[in-house]
Design an enzyme around this catalytic site. Structure first.
Site: not given
Ligand code: GLN
Length: 467
Positions: A61, A136, A160
């Protein structure tokens, strides 16, 4: 012929050990798959050349720093940034012979649930190209599900790793906070961020977790972890599973999701587990609200470093102040800007106690609620995502609807607990994910339970349109 859609990392390791394929052949097979399918999936932001080592390729990632390889965090502000050192997880991976295959797409600074917020455009779900792969870490998810990588690293702040795994139908582990180093990883919310494995099956997830985890002197929040056991159990005898009633079969969770999760729970009982309803009343009600104070507050502090002087993008300005303002205005997209504003406000003097202070107290309540359940249960089970994959762009104009994607993954993240997604069936032809949560450092127990269930469920992880 190497079937990149089905080959697991463990199988790849076997092929290399027995010299049935060379590292170059393996790397080339994934490069070919990327050339063929990445134009439609857009899983990768950068693809690497074969480093010439006999190793297993690993997709990474793009929030994880890689020496000499661009690391953008999905943001224009880091578009030209090339780290001069490897994150500890990359050092560990390389030490075990893994090779970096490429960098995968992410919502900007890992803020999002769909990759719609990537400055470089969204990734597509391999099951249905019109739908999001989750976020994400949607790039890593699409890469593994679409057969472009045997496995990948993700990062999880509030879901994410787990949520994209659910939407793309594969395995993802968010490890216990503190078991995997954050050194060299682009910081979003430091008290929540954890790197973890994205894999085709539970054994691969355990293998990758064993490679990346452990104490790191460069990250003072890390600890030594118990030796990781590769699971081979096929029953669940004696396992006590709790199902929080606020997380399953309730409004907001699609009926098709509940149905698939319930059949997995019935299967768990037939394998010898006891399944009992329990309750996490405050965690589910207040988790998302609490997260959206703490995560933006920490993000606003972490993102202060992108000032045009130290990393990546720099816009001109008459003086330093104007240069910084112009750089941040041009470099950050809407979601980081929104969170920097919320976080800065929540931390401002006069409001600090009311918002951040209160959220921290709620976080303690969430942790205690979970701790109490683990006096009676070995693992908690629920859907990972309340919905299956939704159409690209469907939630971009409604941030709160986007935030609710993580209503089921956030509570355990707030509590610092490990959680794993395994695919448990289909609804409307799209994968449904089952989330298993354990007490701190209970990764081995989660792997065992997940492995036995995975065998019994027999989910075919190759997207129907690619079979
Ligand atoms: N969807 C969540 C956010 O927007 C979690 C994102 C993540 O775990 N990086 O913060």
């Amino acid at each position: 012929m190497i079937d990149t859609l089905r080959l697991t990392a463990e199988e790849a390791r076997g092929l290399l050990e027995r010299r049935e394929v060379s590292g170059a052949e393996l790397f080339a097979a994934y490069r070919t798959a990327i050339d063929e399918r990445d134009p439609e999936l857009h899983a990768f932001l950068h693809v690497c050349d074969d480093p010439g080592i006999d190793g297993i390729p690993l997709a990474v990632k793009d929030v994880i720093g890689t020496k000499g390889i661009p690391t953008t965090a999905g943001s224009k502000i880091l578009e030209s940034y090339v780290p001069v050192y490897d994150a500890t997880v990359i050092v560990n991976a390389k030490a075990r012979g893994l090779t970096v295959l490429g960098k995968t797409n992410t919502d900007e600074f890992a803020m999002g649930s769909s990759t719609d917020n990537s400055a470089f455009g969204p990734s597509h779900n391999p099951w249905d190209l019109t739908r999001v792969p989750g976020g994400s870490g949607g790039g890593s998810a699409a890469a593994v599900s679409g057969g472009l990588a045997p496995w990948a690293l993700g990062s999880d702040t509030g879901g994410s790793i787990k949520q994209p795994a659910a939407l793309c139908g594969h395995v993802g582990l968010r490890p216990t906070y503190g078991t995997v180093s954050r050194y060299g990883v682009v910081a979003f919310a430091s008290s929540l961020d954890q790197v973890g494995p994205v894999a085709k099956n539970v054994r691969d997830a355990a293998l990758l977790y064993s490679i990346i985890s452990g104490r790191d002197e460069n990250d003072s929040t890390t600890v030594d972890v118990p030796p990781v056991e590769l699971p081979d159990a096929d029953d669940l005898k004696g396992l006590r599973i709790g199902v929080p009633k606020e997380m399953n079969g309730v409004e907001g969770v699609e009926p098709g999701v509940t149905a698939a999760v319930n059949s997995a729970l019935e299967l768990a009982e037939s394998l010898g587990a006891s399944v009992e309803e329990c309750s996490l009343p405050r965690s589910v009600d207040y988790g998302v609200a609490c997260y959206y104070l703490i995560a933006p507050a920490e993000a606003s502090a972490n993102l202060a470093r992108y000032d045009g002087a130290r990393y990546g993008l720099r816009e001109d300005g008459a003086d330093f102040r104007e240069m910084v303002m112009r750089t941040r205005d041009a470099g950050f997209g809407d979601e980081p800007k929104r969170r920097i504003m919320i976080g800065t406000y929540a931390l401002s003097s006069g409001y600090y106690d009311a918002y951040y202070g209160t959220a921290q107290k709620v976080r303690t309540v969430i942790k205690r609620e979970h701790d109490q359940l683990f006096e009676r249960f070995d693992v908690l089970a629920s859907p990972t995502s309340p919905t299956v994959a939704f159409p690209i762009g469907a939630k971009v104009d409604d941030p709160v609807a986007m935030y609710m994607n993580d209503v089921l993954t956030i509570p355990s993240c707030m509590a610092g607990l490990p959680g794993l997604n395994i695919p448990c069936g289909l609804s409307e032809g799209l994968p449904v994910g089952l989330q298993l949560i354990g007490p701190q450092f209970a990764e081995n127990a989660i792997f065992r339970a997940a492995h036995a269930l995975e065998q019994a469920i027999g989910f075919d992880i190759v997207p129907e349109r690619l079979r």
